[in-house]
Design an enzyme around this catalytic site. Structure first.
Site, PDB file in Angstrom:
ATOM      1  N   LYS A   1       0.836  -1.213   0.000  1.00 48.28           N
ATOM      2  CA  LYS A   1       0.000   0.000   0.000  1.00 48.28           C
ATOM      3  C   LYS A   1       0.873   1.266   0.000  1.00 48.28           C
ATOM      4  O   LYS A   1       0.616   2.189  -0.773  1.00 48.28           O
ATOM      5  CB  LYS A   1      -0.950  -0.005   1.211  1.00 48.28           C
ATOM      6  CG  LYS A   1      -1.913  -1.196   1.190  1.00 48.28           C
ATOM      7  CD  LYS A   1      -2.889  -1.179   2.336  1.00 48.28           C
ATOM      8  CE  LYS A   1      -2.261  -1.402   3.692  1.00 48.28           C
ATOM      9  NZ  LYS A   1      -1.582  -2.712   3.850  1.00 48.28           N
ATOM     10  N   THR A   2       1.906   1.277   0.841  1.00 50.57           N
ATOM     11  CA  THR A   2       2.807   2.435   0.868  1.00 50.57           C
ATOM     12  C   THR A   2       3.508   2.573  -0.485  1.00 50.57           C
ATOM     13  O   THR A   2       3.628   3.678  -1.030  1.00 50.57           O
ATOM     14  CB  THR A   2       3.867   2.257   1.982  1.00 50.57           C
ATOM     15  OG1 THR A   2       3.186   1.944   3.193  1.00 50.57           O
ATOM     16  CG2 THR A   2       4.699   3.509   2.170  1.00 50.57           C
TER      17      THR A   2
ATOM     18  N   ARG B   1       6.535  -8.286   1.464  1.00 52.38           N
ATOM     19  CA  ARG B   1       7.467  -7.884   2.536  1.00 52.38           C
ATOM     20  C   ARG B   1       8.157  -9.110   3.138  1.00 52.38           C
ATOM     21  O   ARG B   1       9.356  -9.089   3.402  1.00 52.38           O
ATOM     22  CB  ARG B   1       6.728  -7.116   3.637  1.00 52.38           C
ATOM     23  CG  ARG B   1       7.627  -6.842   4.846  1.00 52.38           C
ATOM     24  CD  ARG B   1       6.996  -5.934   5.869  1.00 52.38           C
ATOM     25  NE  ARG B   1       6.843  -4.601   5.365  1.00 52.38           N
ATOM     26  CZ  ARG B   1       5.792  -3.815   5.609  1.00 52.38           C
ATOM     27  NH1 ARG B   1       4.797  -4.267   6.354  1.00 52.38           N
ATOM     28  NH2 ARG B   1       5.732  -2.607   5.114  1.00 52.38           N
TER      29      ARG B   1
ATOM     30  N   THR C   1      -5.915  -1.566   6.940  1.00 57.07           N
ATOM     31  CA  THR C   1      -5.978  -3.020   6.924  1.00 57.07           C
ATOM     32  C   THR C   1      -7.432  -3.454   7.148  1.00 57.07           C
ATOM     33  O   THR C   1      -7.764  -4.612   6.970  1.00 57.07           O
ATOM     34  CB  THR C   1      -5.103  -3.610   8.059  1.00 57.07           C
ATOM     35  OG1 THR C   1      -5.388  -2.884   9.257  1.00 57.07           O
ATOM     36  CG2 THR C   1      -3.632  -3.488   7.735  1.00 57.07           C
TER      37      THR C   1
ATOM     38  N   ASP D   1      -1.628   6.570   6.319  1.00 57.72           N
ATOM     39  CA  ASP D   1      -1.629   5.147   6.651  1.00 57.72           C
ATOM     40  C   ASP D   1      -2.546   4.923   7.868  1.00 57.72           C
ATOM     41  O   ASP D   1      -2.735   5.845   8.669  1.00 57.72           O
ATOM     42  CB  ASP D   1      -0.193   4.720   6.993  1.00 57.72           C
ATOM     43  CG  ASP D   1       0.028   3.234   6.798  1.00 57.72           C
ATOM     44  OD1 ASP D   1      -0.907   2.545   6.358  1.00 57.72           O
ATOM     45  OD2 ASP D   1       1.144   2.759   7.083  1.00 57.72           O
TER      46      ASP D   1
HETATM   47  N1  LIG Z   1       3.856  -5.471  -5.979  1.00 58.45           N
HETATM   48  C1  LIG Z   1       5.065  -5.423  -5.467  1.00 58.45           C
HETATM   49  N2  LIG Z   1       6.139  -5.683  -6.234  1.00 58.45           N
HETATM   50  C2  LIG Z   1       7.381  -5.683  -5.691  1.00 58.45           C
HETATM   51  N3  LIG Z   1       7.663  -5.422  -4.402  1.00 58.45           N
HETATM   52  C3  LIG Z   1       6.631  -5.134  -3.611  1.00 58.45           C
HETATM   53  C4  LIG Z   1       5.298  -5.115  -4.095  1.00 58.45           C
HETATM   54  N4  LIG Z   1       4.487  -4.816  -3.089  1.00 58.45           N
HETATM   55  C5  LIG Z   1       5.261  -4.629  -2.011  1.00 58.45           C
HETATM   56  N5  LIG Z   1       6.553  -4.838  -2.321  1.00 58.45           N
HETATM   57  C6  LIG Z   1       7.674  -4.756  -1.376  1.00 58.45           C
HETATM   58  O1  LIG Z   1       7.209  -5.153  -0.098  1.00 58.45           O
HETATM   59  C7  LIG Z   1       7.636  -4.257   0.902  1.00 58.45           C
HETATM   60  C8  LIG Z   1       6.428  -3.818   1.710  1.00 58.45           C
HETATM   61  O2  LIG Z   1       5.581  -3.014   0.935  1.00 58.45           O
HETATM   62  P1  LIG Z   1       4.762  -1.780   1.557  1.00 58.45           P
HETATM   63  O3  LIG Z   1       5.572  -1.117   2.627  1.00 58.45           O
HETATM   64  O4  LIG Z   1       4.315  -0.947   0.422  1.00 58.45           O
HETATM   65  O5  LIG Z   1       3.545  -2.529   2.209  1.00 58.45           O
HETATM   66  P2  LIG Z   1       2.271  -1.922   2.974  1.00 58.45           P
HETATM   67  O6  LIG Z   1       1.067  -2.612   2.426  1.00 58.45           O
HETATM   68  O7  LIG Z   1       2.298  -0.440   2.928  1.00 58.45           O
HETATM   69  O8  LIG Z   1       2.516  -2.411   4.440  1.00 58.45           O
HETATM   70  P3  LIG Z   1       1.999  -1.724   5.806  1.00 58.45           P
HETATM   71  O9  LIG Z   1       0.516  -1.772   5.729  1.00 58.45           O
HETATM   72  O10 LIG Z   1       2.578  -2.642   6.843  1.00 58.45           O
HETATM   73  O11 LIG Z   1       2.590  -0.353   5.833  1.00 58.45           O
HETATM   74  C9  LIG Z   1       8.363  -3.118   0.202  1.00 58.45           C
HETATM   75  O12 LIG Z   1       9.740  -3.247   0.452  1.00 58.45           O
HETATM   76  C10 LIG Z   1       8.152  -3.328  -1.265  1.00 58.45           C
HETATM   77  O13 LIG Z   1       9.379  -3.226  -1.941  1.00 58.45           O
END
Ligand SMILES: Nc1ncnc2c1ncn2[C@@H]1O[C@H](COP(=O)(O)OP(=O)(O)OP(=O)(O)O)[C@@H](O)[C@H]1O
Length: 352
Positions: free
Chosen positions: A68-69, A221, A162, A113
């Site tokens: 998401k980030t 992740r 989430t 977030d």
């Molecule tokens: N579609 C994708 N392709 C490649 N790498 C990804 C992808 N999605 C996420 N990642 C990798 O996974 C890691 C976590 O992603 P991210 O921080 O965006 O998750 P999030 O959903 O925001 O998590 P949270 O809700 O815990 O903040 C990052 O390092 C990112 O590089």
């Protein structure tokens, strides 16, 4: 085992943030998986660019670590706009939000977030900001208080949660585009592993990536984290190349099994099967047997075990599924002594 020690935990800790930043895809074309979300978002962003305006507000929902980030940063990059990152718990007062909103530049992306954890007054201020690009700043207290309207530049709010179900409908309805992120398929996680391995300059053969992807619980992740631990092992104990054998041996050291279960998950299943004949058993009893807090078992181990079809939450307590017996290499007690829901009738002693 503390929450932080878990290699398969989808939350991120502070040490990891720098590495994560380096591994984040920067453009939509680099983002792996989530084909529907990518296609829809691509249309939203292209259309906004063609109009020369700002993109509609975007709501992203899904489990931790699914990207998401990353997507919010991609939205800013694709729009050629700066991004400001904050979170719901950081905004306790409407004034905190007013300060952020009033300092936004035109077209800026505001990433919020855990938007479901914002305070109520801040949430109400956000309604007006999202719809009319305006906030009322209250000056003074009591009968003398006055509302001073403050115009805001157009901006794009990207909210992440989430728990989309926890958002009040008036807030949900103000997002022009809502996307739900799904867990990733093993094939997609293999691509994540290959891409990250390239960035980390570690050689990974296809079978090695399959091995890591299969243990990553559908979460990029976790795939990236396992990759880094396997890389350590490959450097120290092998010739630096990640093969299937190297990945399997490394993840055995870190106690992540072939399906992605770690020590805590296996302790929960092990107790449920060996001490309670597969259940049903109450959560508190199970937690005591494992030596963990009730919340840890419920929030950390159970969601994945339920998603994997290894454990069921029933009104009478936790029950192991036939797949759990098979996965742990154990034989269930005779079917005749078990009730239809899979329990040996222990709920009098161990009920939920
Ligand atoms: N579609 C994708 N392709 C490649 N790498 C990804 C992808 N999605 C996420 N990642 C990798 O996974 C890691 C976590 O992603 P991210 O921080 O965006 O998750 P999030 O959903 O925001 O998590 P949270 O809700 O815990 O903040 C990052 O390092 C990112 O590089």
């Amino acid at each position: 085992m503390s929450f932080d020690e878990r290699l398969v935990d989808a939350e991120v800790d502070s040490d990891e943030q720098a590495v994560e930043a380096a591994l984040r895809p920067k453009q939509l074309g680099e983002f792996i998986g989530q084909p529907k979300v990518r296609e829809q978002l691509d249309l939203v962003l292209r259309a906004a660019r063609a109009r020369g305006g700002t993109a509609d507000h975007v709501l992203l929902s899904g489990a931790p670590g699914l990207g998401k980030t990353t997507l919010s940063m991609i939205i800013a990059a694709e729009m050629g706009a700066p991004i400001r990152i904050t979170s719901g718990p950081a905004i306790q007062h409407a004034g905190d939000l007013a300060a952020i909103l009033s300092s936004l530049q035109e077209g800026e992306v505001l990433f919020l977030d855990e938007i479901h954890r914002m305070s109520r007054p801040a949430e109400e201020m956000l309604y007006m900001a999202m719809e009319d690009f305006r906030v009322d700043v209250i000056v003074g207290k009591g009968p003398g208080a006055t509302a001073i309207p403050l115009e805001l530049p157009p901006f794009t709010l990207v909210g992440a949660t989430t728990r989309a179900g926890l958002l009040p409908p008036p807030l949900r309805d103000r997002f022009g585009f809502t996307a739900h992120m799904e867990f990733y398929e093993p094939k997609e996680l293999e691509q994540v592993v290959h891409r990250s391995a390239q960035l980390l300059e570690v050689r990974t053969d296809p079978e090695g990536a399959v091995e890591i992807a299969g243990r990553s619980r559908g979460t990029p992740r976790i795939a990236n984290r396992l990759l880094r631990r396997v890389r350590d092992y490959a450097q120290v104990k092998a010739d630096g190349v990640i093969t299937r054998e190297v990945a399997a041996a490394a993840l055995e050291v870190y106690e992540v099994d072939g399906r992605g279960l770690d020590r805590l998950d296996r302790a929960v299943l092990g107790s449920l099967l060996k001490l309670f004949g597969g259940g049903p058993v109450g959560l508190s009893t199970l937690a005591v047997a494992v030596g963990e807090e009730r919340e840890t078992v419920e929030e950390v181990a159970e969601p994945f075990l339920v998603r994997e079809g290894l454990l069921a939450r029933t009104p009478r307590g936790r029950v192991a599924t036939p797949a759990a017996w098979a996965h742990m290499g154990l034989t269930p007690p005779q079917q005749s002594s078990r009730s239809a829901s899979g329990g040996p009738g222990q709920q009098g002693l161990f009920g939920a």
